[in-house]
Design a protein around this motif. Structure first.
Motif, mmCIF file in Angstrom:
data_model
loop_
_atom_site.group_PDB
_atom_site.id
_atom_site.type_symbol
_atom_site.label_atom_id
_atom_site.label_comp_id
_atom_site.label_asym_id
_atom_site.label_seq_id
_atom_site.Cartn_x
_atom_site.Cartn_y
_atom_site.Cartn_z
ATOM 1 N N MET A 1 -5.913 -25.300 -7.728
ATOM 2 C CA MET A 1 -4.846 -26.222 -7.362
ATOM 3 C C MET A 1 -5.256 -26.983 -6.118
ATOM 4 S SD MET A 1 -1.700 -26.967 -5.760
ATOM 5 C CE MET A 1 -1.402 -25.698 -4.560
ATOM 6 N N SER A 2 -5.104 -28.312 -6.162
ATOM 7 C CA SER A 2 -5.341 -29.006 -4.906
ATOM 8 C C SER A 2 -4.087 -29.793 -4.567
ATOM 9 C CB SER A 2 -6.601 -29.864 -4.995
ATOM 10 O OG SER A 2 -6.351 -31.065 -5.557
ATOM 11 N N ALA A 3 -3.274 -29.157 -3.711
ATOM 12 C CA ALA A 3 -1.966 -29.714 -3.368
ATOM 13 C C ALA A 3 -2.152 -31.048 -2.655
ATOM 14 C CB ALA A 3 -1.215 -28.741 -2.470
ATOM 15 N N ILE A 4 -1.275 -31.995 -2.951
ATOM 16 C CA ILE A 4 -1.354 -33.296 -2.304
ATOM 17 C C ILE A 4 -0.146 -33.490 -1.388
ATOM 18 C CG2 ILE A 4 -2.674 -34.315 -4.205
ATOM 19 C CD1 ILE A 4 -0.032 -35.734 -5.056
ATOM 20 N N THR A 5 -0.150 -34.616 -0.687
ATOM 21 C CA THR A 5 0.994 -34.985 0.137
ATOM 22 C C THR A 5 1.670 -36.179 -0.526
ATOM 23 O OG1 THR A 5 -0.146 -34.245 2.097
ATOM 24 C CG2 THR A 5 1.668 -35.755 2.437
ATOM 25 N N ILE A 6 2.979 -36.092 -0.678
ATOM 26 C CA ILE A 6 3.722 -37.172 -1.330
ATOM 27 C C ILE A 6 4.699 -37.780 -0.327
ATOM 28 C CG2 ILE A 6 5.265 -37.764 -3.244
ATOM 29 C CD1 ILE A 6 4.154 -35.370 -4.780
ATOM 30 N N ALA A 7 4.586 -39.086 -0.115
ATOM 31 C CA ALA A 7 5.481 -39.807 0.797
ATOM 32 C C ALA A 7 6.502 -40.561 -0.040
ATOM 33 C CB ALA A 7 4.670 -40.789 1.639
ATOM 34 N N VAL A 8 7.792 -40.364 0.261
ATOM 35 C CA VAL A 8 8.842 -41.078 -0.471
ATOM 36 C C VAL A 8 9.665 -41.885 0.530
ATOM 37 C CG1 VAL A 8 10.821 -40.879 -2.023
ATOM 38 C CG2 VAL A 8 8.964 -39.208 -2.170
ATOM 39 N N ASP A 9 9.652 -43.195 0.376
ATOM 40 C CA ASP A 9 10.425 -44.072 1.253
ATOM 41 C C ASP A 9 11.393 -44.912 0.430
ATOM 42 O OD1 ASP A 9 9.176 -43.573 3.897
ATOM 43 O OD2 ASP A 9 7.363 -44.290 2.886
ATOM 44 N N GLY A 10 12.331 -45.523 1.142
ATOM 45 C CA GLY A 10 13.280 -46.397 0.459
ATOM 46 C C GLY A 10 14.549 -46.520 1.286
ATOM 47 N N PRO A 11 15.420 -47.462 0.927
ATOM 48 C CA PRO A 11 16.646 -47.682 1.706
ATOM 49 C C PRO A 11 17.669 -46.564 1.527
ATOM 50 C CG PRO A 11 16.618 -49.082 -0.239
ATOM 51 C CD PRO A 11 15.287 -48.383 -0.204
ATOM 52 N N ALA A 12 18.707 -46.614 2.342
ATOM 53 C CA ALA A 12 19.776 -45.606 2.293
ATOM 54 C C ALA A 12 20.342 -45.510 0.879
ATOM 55 C CB ALA A 12 20.892 -45.999 3.267
ATOM 56 N N ALA A 13 20.577 -44.276 0.426
ATOM 57 C CA ALA A 13 21.211 -43.994 -0.866
ATOM 58 C C ALA A 13 20.406 -44.478 -2.069
ATOM 59 C CB ALA A 13 22.635 -44.557 -0.907
ATOM 60 N N SER A 14 19.096 -44.586 -1.905
ATOM 61 C CA SER A 14 18.267 -44.960 -3.067
ATOM 62 C C SER A 14 17.904 -43.724 -3.887
ATOM 63 C CB SER A 14 17.004 -45.700 -2.616
ATOM 64 O OG SER A 14 16.284 -44.934 -1.681
ATOM 65 N N GLY A 15 18.351 -42.545 -3.461
ATOM 66 C CA GLY A 15 18.112 -41.319 -4.229
ATOM 67 C C GLY A 15 16.961 -40.499 -3.691
ATOM 68 N N LYS A 16 16.442 -40.867 -2.530
ATOM 69 C CA LYS A 16 15.241 -40.199 -2.000
ATOM 70 C C LYS A 16 15.411 -38.696 -1.849
ATOM 71 C CE LYS A 16 15.166 -42.414 1.852
ATOM 72 N NZ LYS A 16 16.386 -43.227 1.769
ATOM 73 N N SER A 17 16.536 -38.266 -1.263
ATOM 74 C CA SER A 17 16.625 -36.830 -0.982
ATOM 75 C C SER A 17 16.855 -36.012 -2.257
ATOM 76 C CB SER A 17 17.671 -36.501 0.082
ATOM 77 O OG SER A 17 18.653 -37.456 0.137
ATOM 78 N N THR A 18 17.728 -36.477 -3.134
ATOM 79 C CA THR A 18 17.960 -35.734 -4.380
ATOM 80 C C THR A 18 16.668 -35.645 -5.186
ATOM 81 O OG1 THR A 18 20.140 -36.727 -4.409
ATOM 82 C CG2 THR A 18 19.422 -35.661 -6.432
ATOM 83 N N VAL A 19 16.032 -36.801 -5.339
ATOM 84 C CA VAL A 19 14.822 -36.862 -6.148
ATOM 85 C C VAL A 19 13.674 -36.123 -5.449
ATOM 86 C CG1 VAL A 19 13.051 -38.489 -6.891
ATOM 87 C CG2 VAL A 19 15.446 -38.976 -7.357
ATOM 88 N N GLY A 20 13.551 -36.338 -4.147
ATOM 89 C CA GLY A 20 12.470 -35.695 -3.380
ATOM 90 C C GLY A 20 12.540 -34.188 -3.500
ATOM 91 N N GLN A 21 13.753 -33.644 -3.411
ATOM 92 C CA GLN A 21 13.893 -32.196 -3.497
ATOM 93 C C GLN A 21 13.518 -31.679 -4.889
ATOM 94 O OE1 GLN A 21 17.793 -30.430 -3.068
ATOM 95 N NE2 GLN A 21 16.896 -28.714 -1.972
ATOM 96 N N LYS A 22 13.912 -32.412 -5.915
ATOM 97 C CA LYS A 22 13.611 -31.968 -7.289
ATOM 98 C C LYS A 22 12.112 -32.066 -7.580
ATOM 99 C CE LYS A 22 18.074 -32.734 -9.456
ATOM 100 N NZ LYS A 22 18.295 -31.451 -10.124
ATOM 101 N N VAL A 23 11.482 -33.098 -7.061
ATOM 102 C CA VAL A 23 10.035 -33.230 -7.255
ATOM 103 C C VAL A 23 9.325 -32.065 -6.547
ATOM 104 C CG1 VAL A 23 8.013 -34.633 -6.647
ATOM 105 C CG2 VAL A 23 10.044 -35.728 -7.605
ATOM 106 N N ALA A 24 9.777 -31.762 -5.336
ATOM 107 C CA ALA A 24 9.174 -30.657 -4.583
ATOM 108 C C ALA A 24 9.343 -29.337 -5.332
ATOM 109 C CB ALA A 24 9.793 -30.574 -3.186
ATOM 110 N N GLU A 25 10.533 -29.116 -5.858
ATOM 111 C CA GLU A 25 10.805 -27.878 -6.612
ATOM 112 C C GLU A 25 9.886 -27.767 -7.823
ATOM 113 O OE1 GLU A 25 15.476 -27.381 -5.753
ATOM 114 O OE2 GLU A 25 14.908 -27.633 -7.858
ATOM 115 N N ALA A 26 9.766 -28.891 -8.550
ATOM 116 C CA ALA A 26 8.954 -28.878 -9.780
ATOM 117 C C ALA A 26 7.490 -28.586 -9.470
ATOM 118 C CB ALA A 26 9.091 -30.218 -10.495
#
Ligand code: DC
Length: 234
Positions: free
Chosen positions: A1-26
């Motif tokens: 496994m070679s873990a990477i770093t994922i940067a997620v940016d975007g304006p307020a309420a674009s879904g970053k935190s909900t989506v970011g957390q689910k991507v991290a979990e997966a």
């Protein structure tokens, strides 16, 4: 496994935190929302009666504060537990006064420098999904995957309105539109690290997508050997 770093940016309420957390979990990665650090400084300034316009004192506060972000040990819908000098402020930083104060606070160059060191340290470990406004452009420009999430102003305000209504708050949709428009303006027009899409970011307009579709599209961008799952591979 070679873990990477994922940067997620975007304006307020674009879904970053909900989506970011689910991507991290997966992926079996750490999820880190940098916005809570700016919110913690704004909350502490309000709490201590420091005027938000007082850049010098707010900046001093950002350097002096001990902000802790820990896994959630309370099951009340929180993504992390946020501590300010040991006090649990997880929900306090979501109050309307903090929403109003946080954009000006995050526009102060000194505040950003104070908080960025900790963000970079966490990013350097790899295996992290880091969410914010300037992660792909300033904090982690070397991130292997950069995502820029967007959605129309109306859709973003509607999402915030639904969340607020579910929590029993009484704000109107028009108020949400105005509040988000104001934050967009400050976040995008500030001199230091404004909200910007990195040239090499994967752009995703989420206006007509549901959360699972957005998560899947991001996961499709992640190399197969970067998954930290329990498939016994690494
Ligand atoms: O994502 P959020 O709404 O919790 O962010 C709160 C504020 O902090 C928002 O006005 C933008 C700012 N912010 C920032 O300037 N840089 C980041 N990396 C994260 C958030």
């Amino acid at each position: 496994m070679s873990a990477i770093t994922i940067a997620v940016d975007g304006p307020a309420a674009s879904g970053k935190s909900t989506v970011g957390q689910k991507v991290a979990e997966a992926l079996g990665y750490l999820y880190f929302d940098t916005g809570v650090m700016y919110r913690a400084v704004a909350w502490a300034a309000l709490e201590r009666g420091i005027p938000i316009e007082d850049e010098g004192r707010v900046t001093e506060l950002a350097y002096a504060m001990d902000i802790g972000i820990e896994p959630p040990e309370v099951d009340d819908g929180r993504q992390n537990t946020v501590l300010a000098d040991g006090i649990d402020i997880t929900w306090k930083i979501r109050e309307p006064e903090v929403n109003r104060a946080v954009s000006p606070v995050s526009a102060y160059a000194g505040v950003r420098v104070a908080l960025m060191a900790q963000q970079r340290e966490i990013g350097a470990q790899g295996g992290v999904v880091m969410v914010g406004r300037d992660i792909g452009t300033v904090v982690l420009p070397e991130a292997e995957l950069k995502v820029y999430l967007d959605a129309s102003l109306e859709e973003r305000a509607l999402r915030r309105h639904r969340e607020a209504t579910q929590r029993g708050a009484t704000s109107t949709l028009e108020e949400q539109i105005e509040a988000i428009r104001r934050r967009d303006e400050i976040d995008s027009s500030r001199e230091v690290a404004p909200l910007l899409q990195a040239d090499d970011a994967y752009y995703l307009d989420t206006t007509d997508l549901d959360i699972e579709q957005v998560v899947q599209r991001i996961l499709d961008q992640v190399p197969a050997d970067a998954h930290n799952g329990d498939d016994g591979c690494c």
